[in-house]
Design a protein around this motif. Structure first.
Motif, short mmCIF file in Angstrom:
data_model
loop_
_atom_site.label_atom_id
_atom_site.label_comp_id
_atom_site.label_asym_id
_atom_site.label_seq_id
_atom_site.Cartn_x
_atom_site.Cartn_y
_atom_site.Cartn_z
N GLN A 48 0.78 -1.38 0.30
CA GLN A 48 -0.16 -0.21 0.50
C GLN A 48 0.89 1.40 -0.07
O GLN A 48 2.01 1.45 0.66
CB GLN A 48 -0.83 0.15 1.28
N TYR B 146 1.57 5.59 -2.33
CA TYR B 146 0.70 6.44 -3.18
C TYR B 146 2.12 6.52 -4.33
O TYR B 146 3.40 6.77 -4.11
CB TYR B 146 0.31 7.70 -2.38
N GLN C 95 -1.86 9.65 -5.71
CA GLN C 95 -3.19 8.74 -6.09
C GLN C 95 -2.55 7.69 -5.07
O GLN C 95 -0.93 7.67 -4.94
CB GLN C 95 -3.49 7.70 -7.35
N ILE D 244 -7.23 3.40 -2.54
CA ILE D 244 -7.94 3.22 -1.11
C ILE D 244 -7.35 5.01 -0.46
O ILE D 244 -6.99 5.95 -1.15
CB ILE D 244 -6.24 2.00 -0.26
N ASP D 245 -7.74 5.05 0.59
CA ASP D 245 -8.24 6.62 1.13
C ASP D 245 -6.05 6.45 1.97
O ASP D 245 -6.27 5.58 2.62
CB ASP D 245 -8.31 6.48 2.17
N ALA D 246 -5.96 7.79 1.83
CA ALA D 246 -4.04 8.01 2.67
C ALA D 246 -4.14 8.83 3.51
O ALA D 246 -5.32 9.61 3.26
CB ALA D 246 -3.42 7.68 1.20
N THR D 247 -3.71 8.44 4.50
CA THR D 247 -3.24 9.31 5.33
C THR D 247 -2.17 10.59 5.08
O THR D 247 -1.57 10.69 3.92
CB THR D 247 -2.41 8.96 6.47
N ARG E 44 2.82 13.24 -0.64
CA ARG E 44 1.77 13.10 -1.09
C ARG E 44 0.77 14.22 -0.86
O ARG E 44 0.21 14.31 -2.26
CB ARG E 44 0.60 12.46 -0.16
#
Length: 766
Positions: free
Chosen positions: A91, A93, A137, A183-186, A191
């Motif tokens: 996982q 970005y 992303q 997915i949603d990332a912190t 980023r």
């Protein structure tokens, strides 16, 4: 003489910084890092030297200790051996602007989850992605990875060192099954910067969808060079303005200066003078420079510019007078301390050298010449001053550079770049104005492009020379210092003579009756160079990966320049497969070729082209070249119709076989019998199990077999069955995947083999 005094200001500090950096640079030449015990001994040596007050030696050892520790730390963030070739769920970005080609999208991927044995930063390819891929992303995906590995060829770009310096711990590709999912990332600063760069890129795509200048505009705005065409790069290289296409110190300095003047002017008019307008302007200018450098990805030139600005603006706020050389030294030291691997970048040396040279030729000079004379003198000085490094790194210098830069630097610095940045901001709040600004930028770049094209078309726009030895670079550096010193400097014109070793490098060549053969490392493909006393031939040219990249441009031509080969007496394209013929167009475009041989109409049908035919032959400098195949009756498959060339002198033979398989091998055995015997065999079809038949190998009876294959290639070449066959016949094998470029040199009854990865071994290489 004031310029000399300024340049040598703070001599003690200068020597201190340079000795520490020499220690760091020394480590980058090591084949391995010290063991724990050796590290303790080095630390003890540094303490002993400090105790005895041998400060210079102490600094050298301290620099080596720091670089060793930093390198060891970076090596811990690499792919574990046991995970190579396995499917891994990760996982993270996308941290870079993706580069899209015909069938794949390449990008850097930053992990947000911890996977044991998997590094935090990957370089990935996604073949036939199901949706547009954008920077910023966040994805969950399954990847197949391998350890960082670059092609190793004399004269070529060191991709493996670049991966290491950029902390990329593995390369690989995205698996289609299971299907990747967003997915949603912190939140993270990196980023957010990636998302910002992508947002600007997307809006530029919308405003200028079909513009030929879009790549240049993006390079100046967000530091993305993905869309600059190969032809544009060629023109920039020939005219010596490549540095303008990289966000550098000059760009960042102009942004800071513009913001400083604007903020100071506005602050004065607010009437709020409790805080000095100069201080407010300095803070805003530095923040603007920092943001622009972040938008450009914090390249080495950008780091240096931001650090120098910090020193200069801080001195302005404190109302201190700091010498420019002191500011440059501080920036140099900080960059190396925080990133010792920056020394692996050519940009590091060129960037700091250019700024030091600029100070040297500008500071403390008496008199004031006219504008164009000053500009012309400055760019001529830069061209002369950087020539030792350019020849060392690229074996090429631009003769047209002073004239090209005299026009391009003010045009891009004062018009194009400010308009690009203003338009980039307007894209989000006033798109109509942004369109008109970018329309103007496009027209300016078109005019500049026409001018540069005329310069690039000059017969002597650039000079290609052999890479100079280390002593020639040192002598040339002293010569540059003398030649560019102020008038009145004793022995000033002796500098011209000290530059001469750069241009008269002794080039080793085979003697009469001898030949040198180099199997280049082009990944999964084939490219080889044969040299005799006065002739050179290329056999195949590797693959073409996109319109911007092929092995002819990135491997074959740099190697030929490295060997000081300026014309080819022969070019053989064995057959039409991309991994053998993909780089041919680049080679033909860049270098005169006297004879072109091929088994396919695309190449043999060209003016001056010939079909490979058994019985063809020629004699160069006591060395015989004989075409053995194809015969008059073609085989059923294209691979079997590959050109087969045998090279021989009084004591050695070498057999180049292209991609022939067992049908063609059997025909060769029946046709030539014992005449096939050769000391060296270039493995047919990269060591495929459909080739290297036992009967063929027994007839050829090679001592050595050279295998052109890609590292961890998806075909599994060379096949295990074939390798066992070689071993059973006591044939010594070398693979370009493991050895890099493989060079053979005949010398009477002897033949010397040289492996590039062994010769150029560094501690980060497996």
């Amino acid at each position: 003489m004031q310029g000399i005094g300024l340049f040598y200001a703070g001599k003690g500090v200068t020597v201190t910084v340079l000795i520490f950096i020499a220690g760091v640079a020394w480590v980058q030449q090591w084949t391995r890092l010290p063991t724990a015990m050796e590290g303790v001994l080095l630390l003890g040596l540094a303490l002993l030297l400090a105790y005895r007050r041998y400060w210079h030696l102490c600094l050298l050892v301290t620099g080596a200790i720091w670089a060793s520790a930093y390198g060891a730390w970076c090596l811990t963030d690499r792919l574990a051996d046991e995970l190579q070739g396995k499917d891994l769920a990760v996982q993270g970005y996308i941290v870079s602007i993706p580069k899209q080609t015909e069938n794949r999208t390449g990008f850097d991927f930053k992990l947000t989850n911890t996977v044991p044995g998997v590094p935090s930063k990957l370089r990935l390819n996604w073949y036939y992605p199901s949706q547009p891929i954008k920077a910023g992303q966040a994805w969950e995906m399954t990847v197949r990875l391998k350890k960082p590995h670059g092609r190793s060829n004399p004269g070529s770009f060191d991709y493996e060192a670049w991966l290491f310096a950029n902390r990329i711990g593995a390369t690989g590709y995205v698996r289609s099954k299971p299907e990747p999912r967003p997915i949603d990332a912190t939140f993270s600063v990196n980023r957010y910067l990636a998302l910002s760069r992508q947002a600007v890129s997307d809006r530029l795509d919308n405003v200028l969808p079909d513009s030929g200048q879009l790549g240049v505009i993006k390079a100046l705005t967000i530091g993305s060079q993905n869309l600059i065409s190969r032809r544009q790069w060629e023109v920039f290289r020939l005219t010596g303005i490549v540095h303008l296409m990289v966000i550098s110190g000059a760009h960042i300095g102009l942004v800071a200066a513009g913001i400083f003047l604007m903020v100071r002017w506005l602050w004065v008019r607010t009437g709020v003078l409790a805080v000095s307008p100069q201080n407010i302007a300095a803070v805003c200018a530095w923040l603007a420079a920092l943001c622009y450098a972040a938008l450009a990805g914090f390249s080495v030139p950008a780091q240096r510019a931001v650090l120098m600005l910090a020193v200069g603006l801080w001195a302005l706020v404190l109302q201190r007078n700091i010498a420019v050389t002191r500011g440059l030294l501080i920036a140099l030291l900080v960059v190396v301390v925080f990133d010792p691997l920056a020394l692996l970048s050519h940009g590091f040396w060129l960037s700091f050298s250019a700024v030091a040279l600029l100070f040297y030729v500008s500071a403390g000079r008496l008199g004031r010449a006219g504008y164009w004379r000053r500009v012309g003198k400055l760019h001529l000085s830069m061209a002369i001053g950087l020539s030792p490094l350019l020849l060392l790194f690229f074996q090429q210098i631009s003769v047209a550079a002073p004239l090209a830069n005299s026009v391009a630097v003010p045009l891009i610095g004062l018009l194009v770049m400010p308009l690009c940045l203003l338009a980039g901001g307007m894209l989000f709040c006033w798109p109509a104005l942004a369109y008109y600004l970018l329309w103007l930028v496009e027209r300016l770049l078109q005019c500049l492009g026409w001018f540069l094209q005329q310069l690039a078309d000059w017969p002597l726009a650039s000079l290609s020379l052999a890479a100079p030895p280390w002593y020639a670079v040192i002598l040339a550096t002293i010569g540059v210092m003398l030649l560019l010193a102020p008038k009145g400097m004793p022995c000033r014109y002796l500098g011209t003579f000290l530059l001469l070793p750069l241009f008269f490098v002794k080039i080793e060549k085979p003697g009469y009756g001898e030949f040198w053969f180099t199997l280049l490392d082009v990944g999964q493909g084939l490219a080889a160079v044969v040299q005799t006393e006065r002739h050179a031939l290329v056999f195949d040219t590797g693959a073409r990966y996109s319109q911007q990249s092929d092995m002819g441009e990135t491997v074959v031509l740099p190697f030929l320049r490295h060997r000081n080969v300026t014309t080819l007496d022969g070019l053989v394209i064995s057959h039409g497969d991309n991994d053998h013929s993909g780089g041919a167009a680049s080679v033909l475009a860049a270098m005169p070729v006297s004879a072109l041989y091929s088994s396919v109409p695309e190449w043999a049908g060209r003016p001056g082209g010939l079909y490979c035919q058994a019985g063809q032959g020629w004699h160069w400098d006591g060395v015989d070249f004989k075409m053995l195949s194809p015969g008059t009756e073609p085989f059923g498959g294209e691979n079997d119709n590959s050109c087969v060339l045998q090279i021989s002198n009084a004591t050695h033979r070498l057999l180049l076989t292209g991609d022939i398989q067992q049908s063609a091998e059997q025909w060769l055995v029946a046709q030539y019998g014992p005449a096939l015997a050769s000391s060296v065999l270039v493995a047919p079809h990269h060591g495929s199990k459909t080739s290297s038949s036992a009967g063929f190998l027994r007839q050829v009876q090679p001592e050595w077999v050279l295998i052109p294959a890609g590292y961890k290639n998806r075909f599994g070449f060379p096949h295990a069955t074939v390798m066992r066959r070689y071993e059973a016949l006591h044939i010594t094998s070398f693979s370009s995947a493991e050895a890099g470029a493989i060079s053979l040199k005949t010398n009477g009854a002897d033949m010397k083999v040289e492996l590039a990865r062994k010769r150029f071994k560094r501690y980060w290489m497996d």
